[in-house]
Motif scaffolding. Sequence first.
Motif, PDB file in Angstrom:
ATOM      1  N   GLY A 186     -15.397  -6.408   0.187  1.00 24.13           N
ATOM      2  CA  GLY A 186     -15.459  -7.147  -1.064  1.00 24.13           C
ATOM      3  C   GLY A 186     -14.464  -8.290  -1.091  1.00 24.13           C
ATOM      4  N   PRO A 187     -14.526  -9.123  -2.124  1.00 24.05           N
ATOM      5  CA  PRO A 187     -13.663 -10.312  -2.185  1.00 24.05           C
ATOM      6  C   PRO A 187     -12.174 -10.018  -2.268  1.00 24.05           C
ATOM      7  N   THR A 188     -11.792  -8.907  -2.870  1.00 23.29           N
ATOM      8  CA  THR A 188     -10.384  -8.500  -2.876  1.00 23.29           C
ATOM      9  C   THR A 188     -10.072  -7.641  -1.662  1.00 23.29           C
ATOM     10  N   HIS A 194     -10.718 -16.778  -6.965  1.00 28.84           N
ATOM     11  CA  HIS A 194     -10.798 -16.850  -5.507  1.00 28.84           C
ATOM     12  C   HIS A 194      -9.775 -17.818  -4.921  1.00 28.84           C
ATOM     13  N   GLY A 195      -8.794 -18.194  -5.702  1.00 28.76           N
ATOM     14  CA  GLY A 195      -7.782 -19.132  -5.244  1.00 28.76           C
ATOM     15  C   GLY A 195      -6.844 -18.523  -4.219  1.00 28.76           C
ATOM     16  N   PRO A 196      -6.012 -19.348  -3.609  1.00 27.99           N
ATOM     17  CA  PRO A 196      -5.062 -18.852  -2.603  1.00 27.99           C
ATOM     18  C   PRO A 196      -3.940 -18.043  -3.245  1.00 27.99           C
ATOM     19  N   ALA A 197      -3.283 -17.258  -2.438  1.00 29.83           N
ATOM     20  CA  ALA A 197      -2.145 -16.483  -2.921  1.00 29.83           C
ATOM     21  C   ALA A 197      -1.024 -17.416  -3.365  1.00 29.83           C
ATOM     22  N   GLN A 198      -0.426 -17.116  -4.509  1.00 28.66           N
ATOM     23  CA  GLN A 198       0.692 -17.892  -5.017  1.00 28.66           C
ATOM     24  C   GLN A 198       2.029 -17.204  -4.723  1.00 28.66           C
ATOM     25  N   GLY A 199       1.992 -15.880  -4.695  1.00 29.67           N
ATOM     26  CA  GLY A 199       3.214 -15.127  -4.411  1.00 29.67           C
ATOM     27  C   GLY A 199       4.199 -15.105  -5.558  1.00 29.67           C
ATOM     28  N   THR A 200       3.791 -15.617  -6.718  1.00 31.69           N
ATOM     29  CA  THR A 200       4.697 -15.683  -7.865  1.00 31.69           C
ATOM     30  C   THR A 200       4.135 -14.944  -9.067  1.00 31.69           C
ATOM     31  N   PHE A 201       3.275 -13.990  -8.818  1.00 29.19           N
ATOM     32  CA  PHE A 201       2.649 -13.252  -9.912  1.00 29.19           C
ATOM     33  C   PHE A 201       3.655 -12.354 -10.618  1.00 29.19           C
ATOM     34  N   HIS A 202       3.272 -11.919 -11.807  1.00 34.72           N
ATOM     35  CA  HIS A 202       4.118 -11.035 -12.610  1.00 34.72           C
ATOM     36  C   HIS A 202       3.495  -9.643 -12.660  1.00 34.72           C
ATOM     37  N   ALA A 203       4.311  -8.625 -12.589  1.00 35.81           N
ATOM     38  CA  ALA A 203       3.843  -7.245 -12.647  1.00 35.81           C
ATOM     39  C   ALA A 203       4.724  -6.460 -13.605  1.00 35.81           C
ATOM     40  N   SER A 228      -5.113 -14.551  -8.604  1.00 38.25           N
ATOM     41  CA  SER A 228      -5.989 -14.641  -7.441  1.00 38.25           C
ATOM     42  C   SER A 228      -6.180 -13.275  -6.802  1.00 38.25           C
ATOM     43  N   ARG A 229      -7.343 -13.086  -6.209  1.00 37.77           N
ATOM     44  CA  ARG A 229      -7.614 -11.841  -5.505  1.00 37.77           C
ATOM     45  C   ARG A 229      -6.632 -11.647  -4.350  1.00 37.77           C
ATOM     46  N   PHE A 253      -0.153  -7.389  -3.857  1.00 36.56           N
ATOM     47  CA  PHE A 253       0.542  -6.402  -4.691  1.00 36.56           C
ATOM     48  C   PHE A 253       0.148  -4.988  -4.299  1.00 36.56           C
ATOM     49  N   MET A 254      -1.135  -4.763  -4.084  1.00 37.00           N
ATOM     50  CA  MET A 254      -1.594  -3.432  -3.686  1.00 37.00           C
ATOM     51  C   MET A 254      -0.933  -3.012  -2.375  1.00 37.00           C
ATOM     52  N   TYR A 255      -0.832  -3.942  -1.453  1.00 36.94           N
ATOM     53  CA  TYR A 255      -0.238  -3.621  -0.162  1.00 36.94           C
ATOM     54  C   TYR A 255       1.262  -3.323  -0.306  1.00 36.94           C
TER      55      TYR A 255
END
Length: 208
Positions: free
Chosen positions: A10-12, A160-169, A182-183, A189-191
Amino acid sequence: MKLLILGGTGPTGRHLVDLAVRSGDSVTAFVRDPEALGDLAEEVTPVIGDATSQRDIATVAGGHDAILSALGRGSAVTAGELFTRSSAAVVGAARASGVSRLVWLSSFGVGHTYDWASTAQKLIYRTVTRAIYADKEIADERIRNSGLDWTVVLPTRLTHGPAQGTFHAGDRLPMKGNPAISRADVAAFMYQTVRGDEWVHRSAVITD
């Protein structure tokens, strides 16, 4: 690590498989169609199976350090069935095979997180995604009550954008408008989550 990944075509899931392979992990990709893995098929152990079948999953789950599910709604299973059935299969297979760690991809707006959504988000959740979110709510509660070392991942609107690496959790995040992530960042994050214990027995809301 030795990882069993569901939904790897899948896409993610493709981002997740690619990240795990590039990091040197041993990956078993549980898929319906191995050809959909493309070049990644040579880097993983592809196993054909049905994600709603406990028997299929249990056959391959033993010996893995963790199970990660990036399942999305497939055309072969109608809304209202996939996540309910696959969560039962995954939990049963994990218990039977002795795999305690599980990272499960859901969506922000499912279950109690609906109350935290913005007005714009709630409109979408009440209409467009209503049926599938009802299915996911049952699945998420099953995961949380499974007795496994679970993490439920709740991203906002996926792109479907590129990874930003600056997401919030966080366990809970403020929402305005209709935020997205983005996916590729969700997969990252899952990894990260499966390699640590910070999010064990927690539900993680994530967004850019």
